[in-house]
Design an enzyme around this catalytic site. Structure first.
Site, PDB file in Angstrom:
ATOM      1  N   CYS A 132      -5.562  38.223  33.395  1.00 34.47           N
ATOM      2  CA  CYS A 132      -4.967  37.098  34.121  1.00 34.47           C
ATOM      3  C   CYS A 132      -4.383  37.578  35.446  1.00 34.47           C
ATOM      4  O   CYS A 132      -4.537  36.940  36.483  1.00 34.47           O
ATOM      5  CB  CYS A 132      -3.866  36.435  33.294  1.00 34.47           C
ATOM      6  SG  CYS A 132      -4.440  35.728  31.742  1.00 34.47           S
ATOM      7  N   CYS A 145      -0.988  39.218  29.886  1.00 39.40           N
ATOM      8  CA  CYS A 145      -2.457  39.211  29.992  1.00 39.40           C
ATOM      9  C   CYS A 145      -2.908  39.961  31.249  1.00 39.40           C
ATOM     10  O   CYS A 145      -2.757  39.456  32.366  1.00 39.40           O
ATOM     11  CB  CYS A 145      -2.930  37.756  30.015  1.00 39.40           C
ATOM     12  SG  CYS A 145      -4.662  37.548  30.452  1.00 39.40           S
TER      13      CYS A 145
END
Length: 114
Positions: free
Chosen positions: A36, A33
């Site tokens: 993230c 991700c």
């Protein structure tokens, strides 16, 4: 300071998060991700500045799908704040540090001193 956030798992989530005496922000994330990874330095900075007021931990959803499923985490990054064993705030998506701090204003006092 990189990588200073504690990782929690399905196994220790209750002990580390739900039974904590102070608010705990859980960063639901995964290796793949990008957003993230973008917010990780902001979370580490917030943890360094406000660690006495709020605990910040990470939970890898690929390694710990049970907790993510239990709390209905459908997209990441999702930041849940737990207090007294309950979700009291949910922040979804990558945001700059200042926006995250605004969202956490109920839990961290004073804001940054300039």
């Amino acid at each position: 300071m990189a990588g200073t956030l504690k990782n929690v798992t399905d196994a220790d989530f209750e002990t580390e998060v739900l039974k904590s005496t102070k608010p705990v922000l859980v960063d639901f994330w995964a290796e793949w991700c990008g957003p993230c990874r973008q917010i990780a330095p902001s979370l580490e900075a917030i943890a360094a500045e406000y660690g006495d007021q709020i605990e910040i931990v990470k939970l890898n959803i690929d390694q710990n799908p049970g907790t993510a499923a239990k709390y209905g985490v459908m997209s990441i990054p999702t930041l849940n704040v737990y207090q007294g064993g309950e979700v009291v705030k949910t922040i979804v998506g990558a945001k700059p540090k200042a926006a995250i701090l605004r969202d956490l204003s109920d839990f961290v006092g004073g804001g940054p001193t300039a």
